[in-house]
Structure formats: C-alpha cells, structure tokens
Enzyme design. Structure first.
Site, PDB file in Angstrom:
ATOM      1  N   LYS A   1      14.363  -8.517   4.825  1.00  0.00           N
ATOM      2  CA  LYS A   1      14.341  -9.112   3.491  1.00  0.00           C
ATOM      3  C   LYS A   1      14.390  -8.028   2.425  1.00  0.00           C
ATOM      4  O   LYS A   1      13.808  -6.953   2.588  1.00  0.00           O
ATOM      5  CB  LYS A   1      13.067  -9.939   3.285  1.00  0.00           C
ATOM      6  CG  LYS A   1      12.937 -11.156   4.166  1.00  0.00           C
ATOM      7  CD  LYS A   1      11.681 -11.933   3.798  1.00  0.00           C
ATOM      8  CE  LYS A   1      11.509 -13.185   4.625  1.00  0.00           C
ATOM      9  NZ  LYS A   1      10.294 -13.947   4.235  1.00  0.00           N
TER      10      LYS A   1
ATOM     11  N   PHE B   1      10.277 -13.143  12.690  1.00  0.00           N
ATOM     12  CA  PHE B   1      10.900 -14.408  12.312  1.00  0.00           C
ATOM     13  C   PHE B   1      10.320 -15.533  13.147  1.00  0.00           C
ATOM     14  O   PHE B   1      10.275 -15.447  14.379  1.00  0.00           O
ATOM     15  CB  PHE B   1      12.417 -14.338  12.496  1.00  0.00           C
ATOM     16  CG  PHE B   1      13.106 -15.627  12.165  1.00  0.00           C
ATOM     17  CD1 PHE B   1      13.176 -16.054  10.860  1.00  0.00           C
ATOM     18  CD2 PHE B   1      13.677 -16.408  13.158  1.00  0.00           C
ATOM     19  CE1 PHE B   1      13.803 -17.250  10.534  1.00  0.00           C
ATOM     20  CE2 PHE B   1      14.306 -17.594  12.855  1.00  0.00           C
ATOM     21  CZ  PHE B   1      14.372 -18.029  11.541  1.00  0.00           C
TER      22      PHE B   1
ATOM     23  N   GLY C   1      14.992 -16.639  -3.505  1.00  0.00           N
ATOM     24  CA  GLY C   1      16.001 -17.680  -3.577  1.00  0.00           C
ATOM     25  C   GLY C   1      16.959 -17.702  -2.408  1.00  0.00           C
ATOM     26  O   GLY C   1      18.065 -18.215  -2.508  1.00  0.00           O
ATOM     27  N   GLY C   2      16.541 -17.139  -1.273  1.00  0.00           N
ATOM     28  CA  GLY C   2      17.385 -17.183  -0.090  1.00  0.00           C
ATOM     29  C   GLY C   2      18.406 -16.078  -0.004  1.00  0.00           C
ATOM     30  O   GLY C   2      19.187 -16.025   0.949  1.00  0.00           O
TER      31      GLY C   2
ATOM     32  N   ARG D   1       6.138 -18.727 -11.363  1.00  0.00           N
ATOM     33  CA  ARG D   1       6.864 -19.611 -12.290  1.00  0.00           C
ATOM     34  C   ARG D   1       6.704 -21.059 -11.866  1.00  0.00           C
ATOM     35  O   ARG D   1       6.126 -21.365 -10.821  1.00  0.00           O
ATOM     36  CB  ARG D   1       8.350 -19.254 -12.283  1.00  0.00           C
ATOM     37  CG  ARG D   1       8.968 -19.320 -10.886  1.00  0.00           C
ATOM     38  CD  ARG D   1      10.471 -19.169 -10.898  1.00  0.00           C
ATOM     39  NE  ARG D   1      11.021 -19.001  -9.559  1.00  0.00           N
ATOM     40  CZ  ARG D   1      11.245 -19.961  -8.695  1.00  0.00           C
ATOM     41  NH1 ARG D   1      10.938 -21.203  -9.002  1.00  0.00           N
ATOM     42  NH2 ARG D   1      11.773 -19.697  -7.514  1.00  0.00           N
TER      43      ARG D   1
END
Length: 467
Positions: A158, A202, A164-165, A292
């Site tokens: 990552k 994962f 956001g993918g 947010r």
C-alpha cells in the site's frame, strides 16, 4: 455560530452541507468550476463564486482560488465535504493562517493519520490491533520480500499516502513481489507524489467494517455504531449498511471501544471513521483512519437520528457535542446504494451524458441524496456518483425489500448514460448478501458466475479498502 460558511466541494455532498447550514441559519457560499455553473448547489446557496475551469487541479483543488473566494465573501469557515481537499493538512493550515475555520480535524492530526505508516504506529501504541506488517515505510523491494516471508503470503502493498483504493497491490507469492513493488511504487509516485510503500498481511474472505466517531474540543469522544461496507467494485464501495449484520455483541463493542480509544489518543476533533478488516474468525484489525465525512454517513444518521454534518459544523464553532454516548441508540437497519453513471458490463467504466430523464423514488423511510436533475449533463471531469439511495426499516429483510423497490422505481436515462441500478438489484438478491455471508470478494465472484465460472474459483478477493 458562524454567519457564513463556504462549501469547498460539488455534487450531492455540497448540497447536503448547504442544507445543514440552512437549518442552522448560516449563510452559504458555493464554489463552482465553469462546467458546474448550473449545478444544484449553485442554485440553492445564498452566493456562488466561480473558481476555475473544469480540471479539479485548477478549481476544486486550487487552495488559492478557494481561500480567495472565502475572503471575498466574508466566510468565517470552510466545509470541505469529502474528497478533494477534505484531508489535506496544508489546506487546513492555510485556512488557519487566514483566520478561517477549517471544519474538520486539526492539521497536525490529519498530517499524522494521513501517513498510513505513522498512523499504524500511533494506533498500535494506543492498543488497537493492526495487521502484521511493516511499522515504517519500506526502503526496498528486498526489504519487502524479507518481511513478506515473515508475515506470510498473500500480502498487500500500500502507498503510505494512499487511499480510495488507489496505490495498492495484492501479492500471492515471492515471484510476483519485485514486479508488484516496482509498479505500485510508480503508481504512488504518479498519483500521490509520494512513492513510499508499506506492507501488510492480506486477509482472505474479509469483511470491511467501519466505526463512526464524533469528537469535540471539550474532551468528548463518542461513537455512532458501525457500518458494513463489504460490497465493493474496483476497491470502491457500492452498498453500505448499519448496523453491520451477523456480528456478536462482544465483537461490536470491542470495535467501538477501539475506535474511541484511537480517536482520543490523537486528539481528534470533528467527524472521523476508523476502518477495520474483519476476518472469518471474528478478529478485527485497523486498516486506516479517515479524517472526514464519509459518503455513507446517511445510514448512520438514519439508525441513530444524529445529524453528523450539523455536529461537524457546531463542533468547529466551538460548541460541545449535542449528544452523549449514553444517549446514542441504534434503531432498525439502514441501507445505502450508490447510483453511479457507470456501465457494469464494461467493468464499471464511466458512462457520462445528458440526463433527459431523472426521477428519483420516494415513499416511507426513503432518503435520496442527489444533485442531478433532468437536463443536467454528467461530464467526464469528476466522479460518476449520481445519487445515494438510503432506506430505513425495522429489520434487514424489510430494508433489502424496500431498497429493491426504490431501485426499481428509479428512472434515469439519457444518450450514452448507463447506471449501476441493475447491478445493485442483482447484488441485493444474491444469496450471500441475503444471508449476510458476503465479503469484499462478492462483486468479483458475481462477475465470475456471470461468465460461467463458479464463485469459489476466485483466487483472491478484492482488497479491503476505503471507497
């Protein structure tokens, strides 16, 4: 309380914030790019300011243009919505330097939590469970390979600055790690301007469950329960629900407590979300923290009766939260479906065009958040979200039935326009969703079933990420 708030966003969320301000007696200022001059929020707001051409970098991501609009209109505060500048600590600092209140967490909190590696370390120190993996940003593919051998495959790479993918890759064995590292690093550099990566184990067949928190400047930190966001396509959420189905009470309460503890540890202020991955064995691990408002906040509002946007605004004005933890009650079940202008038959490719027909559904316990209307042109410049359909019902079976009726009633058409409505209805009817046995791999398995392959043939489910 503020007299004027500028809304630094567009689409349905800008209209949602404007409505909350109107109910508080606050004057609103909308900003818009040239392509959005006829948008619903421009018509609704008390004042509107054009800030640039369609490209987001020249308009909705232009800090100088937005600050200038706020200064010219006398706005005392800026609500960033979600996306765009909502989690940008530099923007929050510029607001403060210009004596404008940023409606969100302090800049230093966003700075810490926006760096995924730093956030992992902070939350681990606060006692939250984090997935086995790197505690700092990786320095090389060789280091990643060595760590992956210790953690065990499959692993996920990552981007430290990601979200956001985007900026992630699942790696199933050592042979694919070096290539995946190089590709993910290049993608992170291009998209985020930061090529640092970290690595985690994962989790196969996972669920994505998140906890909504609210915090004020007077020391109150509360949660508003949890949401299940496991139905995702291309790592972006499609269907969300609250409360998360089929969760033991002890597990639910442990997740709530972890989120509250994590928010308190960093001095969080405003609305935030703690994203967790839930394993088949009912173990949960922190993925990331969002500083947010979430797209799916309506489902939490429907089951708790708490207006999250209103709380954001009043907390930013220095007021305490209007509700205590012992006053929060969850009643019934709420579902939200994102109706996007996308073509599921083409891997959810954007399908923009002129809306010649747009008739949203209605009925009891139905909420439609939208900025679209007949004659509105869905362009290629921004995201494809047309509307968020949310429903409430006493139980999950009734909520699913109500949502299916709502989607069937929705009328959207126009040259070139395709929507996700049919796909959403198919998902609601899927046996795994009906029985709450679905995971983040559901959409991928549905695609395989449609192509004549059994669902269990899926090698790796979609990664669990924020959408």
């Amino acid at each position: 309380m503020f007299s004027t708030v500028l809304i630094a966003n567009r689409g349905e969320i800008a209209l949602r914030v404007a409505r909350a301000c109107r109910e508080l007696g606050i004057r609103t200022v909308a900003v818009y790019s040239t392509v959005d001059r006829d948008s619903a929020v421009v018509r609704f707001a008390d004042q509107a300011v054009q800030i640039g051409p369609p490209p987001a970098k020249a308009s909705y991501l232009s800090i100088p243009a937005i600050i200038e609009a706020a200064l010219q209109t006398g706005a005392q505060a800026i609500h960033p919505g979600y996306g765009f500048l909502s989690e940008d600590p530099d923007f929050a600092e510029v607001c403060e330097a210009n004596d404008i209140v940023f409606i969100g967490p302090p800049a230093h909190v966003m700075q810490q939590l926006g760096d995924k590696a730093v956030a992992r370390a902070l939350m681990a120190k606060a006692g939250l469970p984090v997935l086995p993996g790197s505690t700092d940003a990786l320095t090389s593919a060789a280091e990643a390979k060595e760590l992956a051998q210790q953690v065990g495959y499959p692993v996920i790479l990552k981007a430290v600055a990601g979200g956001g993918g985007r900026g992630m890759a699942v790696v199933e064995d050592a042979d694919g790690l070096r290539h995946a590292y190089r590709e993910t690093q290049a993608h992170a550099r291009a998209v985020f301007g930061d090529d640092r990566l970290y690595l985690e184990r994962f989790v196969q067949d996972a669920r994505h469950v998140e906890v909504q928190v609210l915090c004020d400047r007077h020391g109150s930190v509360i949660h508003l329960g949890e949401r299940d966001c496991s139905v995702q396509r291309r790592h972006q959420k499609l269907i969300e629900e609250s409360p998360a189905p089929e969760m033991p009470t002890e597990l639910r309460e442990a997740m709530w407590a972890a989120a509250v503890r994590g928010a308190a540890a960093v001095g969080f202020v405003g609305a935030g979300t703690f994203e967790f991955v839930l394993t088949p064995d009912h173990e949960f691990y922190l993925m990331e923290i969002n500083c947010r408002l979430q797209v799916e906040h309506p489902v939490t509002e429907l089951v708790t009766g708490v207006d999250i946007v209103r709380e954001q605004i009043t907390v930013a004005a220095g007021l305490p939260l209007s509700v205590r933890q012992d006053e929060v009650r969850t009643n019934g079940v709420a579902l939200e479906c994102r109706v996007n202008a996308e073509d599921p038959a083409r891997d959810f490719a954007p399908a923009p065009g002129l809306l010649t027909e747009f008739v949203p559904p209605g009925g009891p316990f139905v909420r439609i958040d939208t900025h679209a209307y007949p004659g509105w042109r869905v362009g290629p410049d921004y995201d494809s979200l047309l509307a968020k359909a949310a429903v409430w019902a006493p139980d999950r079976a009734q909520a699913i039935a109500r949502m299916d009726r709502v989607l069937e009633e929705f009328r959207v058409s126009g040259p070139g326009v395709r929507t996700t409505i049919g796909f959403l209805r198919s998902t609601l009817a899927h046996p795994l969703f009906q029985t709450a046995q679905h995971t983040t791999g559901l959409v991928a398995s549905m695609s395989e079933e449609e192509n004549g392959h059994p669902a269990q043939a899926a090698a790796v489910p979609a990664p669990v990420v924020l959408g």
